[in-house]
Design a protein around this motif. Structure first.
Motif, short mmCIF file in Angstrom:
data_model
loop_
_atom_site.label_atom_id
_atom_site.label_comp_id
_atom_site.label_asym_id
_atom_site.label_seq_id
_atom_site.Cartn_x
_atom_site.Cartn_y
_atom_site.Cartn_z
N SER A 12 4.85 55.82 41.06
CA SER A 12 5.87 56.86 41.27
C SER A 12 7.29 56.38 41.00
O SER A 12 8.25 57.13 41.18
N SER A 13 7.42 55.13 40.52
CA SER A 13 8.75 54.55 40.31
C SER A 13 9.39 55.00 38.99
O SER A 13 10.57 54.77 38.77
N GLY A 14 8.61 55.62 38.11
CA GLY A 14 9.12 55.98 36.78
C GLY A 14 9.05 54.83 35.79
O GLY A 14 9.50 54.96 34.65
N GLN A 15 8.48 53.70 36.20
CA GLN A 15 8.39 52.53 35.33
C GLN A 15 7.08 52.44 34.57
O GLN A 15 6.93 51.61 33.68
N VAL A 16 6.12 53.28 34.91
CA VAL A 16 4.78 53.18 34.32
C VAL A 16 4.60 54.21 33.20
O VAL A 16 4.83 55.40 33.39
N LEU A 17 4.19 53.73 32.03
CA LEU A 17 4.03 54.58 30.86
C LEU A 17 2.56 54.87 30.58
O LEU A 17 1.71 54.00 30.71
N PHE A 18 2.29 56.13 30.19
CA PHE A 18 0.96 56.50 29.74
C PHE A 18 1.10 57.48 28.57
O PHE A 18 2.08 58.21 28.47
N ARG B 31 11.59 45.17 45.66
CA ARG B 31 11.22 45.50 44.30
C ARG B 31 9.73 45.76 44.21
O ARG B 31 8.91 44.96 44.68
N VAL B 32 9.36 46.90 43.58
CA VAL B 32 7.95 47.26 43.51
C VAL B 32 7.16 46.23 42.71
O VAL B 32 5.99 45.97 43.00
N GLU B 33 7.78 45.63 41.68
CA GLU B 33 7.10 44.59 40.91
C GLU B 33 6.77 43.39 41.79
O GLU B 33 5.69 42.81 41.71
N ASP B 34 7.71 43.02 42.67
CA ASP B 34 7.49 41.88 43.56
C ASP B 34 6.35 42.16 44.53
O ASP B 34 5.56 41.28 44.87
N LYS B 35 6.27 43.41 45.00
CA LYS B 35 5.20 43.76 45.93
C LYS B 35 3.83 43.61 45.28
O LYS B 35 2.88 43.13 45.90
N LEU B 36 3.73 44.04 44.02
CA LEU B 36 2.47 43.87 43.31
C LEU B 36 2.16 42.39 43.13
O LEU B 36 1.02 41.96 43.30
#
Length: 222
Positions: free
Chosen positions: A91-97, A192-197
């Protein structure tokens, strides 16, 4: 596997610095028609289902397992933590499909899976591109594989991408995330969502070696 064509690499690199390119928008500039990477096509189910529904579905599967109460508790905690962290990324807007980079990643992944007898996981895996300059790739415990633009821009050929995808697929097949979660339940906090992953999907040296070995076998078969 074939080498990346120049146009693809230019497209990937362009996605990293749109501000610079837009500022130089002249007809003599090769990036005059540059457009930012955007999602396209039907929205995947990953983006439409609520985090709570995903977590509850995972917990229901865990409840039906013939394992100890302690293991059920740990697996349920992992399912909830992972579901909400992954959905925060989605939901962050960072993921592309559905755009060229993500479609290309999907095609390479499909070839890997087609040439390997792992039908039990094929239908559970989904592949996306992450709009981040940091070179990295993740495979979540629910089968979502994310490859960053930063990593794609550094690849020299398709075989390198194939190995990265095979490596991440093996993390999923071997359930490394759950194993590490049971070992280490506390991680440093980050917004940061990347750090959480990265915190949730951090694997041991043994896990990484196992994913390398199995991933290499998978790539060679394809």
């Amino acid at each position: 596997m074939s080498v990346f064509n120049t146009g693809f690499l230019v497209f990937v690199c362009a996605a990293l610095s749109p501000g610079l390119l837009v500022a130089q928008s002249t007809k003599t500039n090769p990036f005059y028609d540059y457009k930012p990477a955007r999602c396209a096509g039907a929205v995947p189910a990953d983006f439409k289902q609520k985090s709570s529904e995903k977590a509850e579905a995972a917990k229901e599967q865990i409840r039906n397992k013939r394992i100890s109460r302690t293991d059920k508790k740990q697996e349920a905690e992992h399912a909830v933590t992972s579901s909400f962290a992954v959905d925060e990324m989605l939901s962050s807007g960072q993921v592309l499909f559905g755009e060229p980079m993500s479609v290309y990643v999907e095609q390479v992944a499909e070839r890997l899976l087609k040439e390997n007898d792992q039908k039990e996981i094929t239908d559970k895996l989904r592949f996306y591109v992450l709009k981040s300059h940091v070179p990295n790739a993740y495979c979540t415990s629910n089968g979502a594989v994310l490859v960053s633009v930063g990593l794609l821009s550094r690849l020299e050929n398709e075989a390198q991408l194939a190995f990265i995808l095979a490596h991440e697929i093996q993390h999923y097949a071997l359930k490394h995330s759950l194993a590490e979660f049971k070992k280490i339940k506390s991680t440093a906090a980050s917004d940061r969502v990347e750090d959480k992953l990265a915190q949730i999907y951090s694997f041991s040296k043994e896990n990484e070696t196992e994913a390398d070995e199995n991933g290499f076998k998978m790539m060679r078969q394809a």
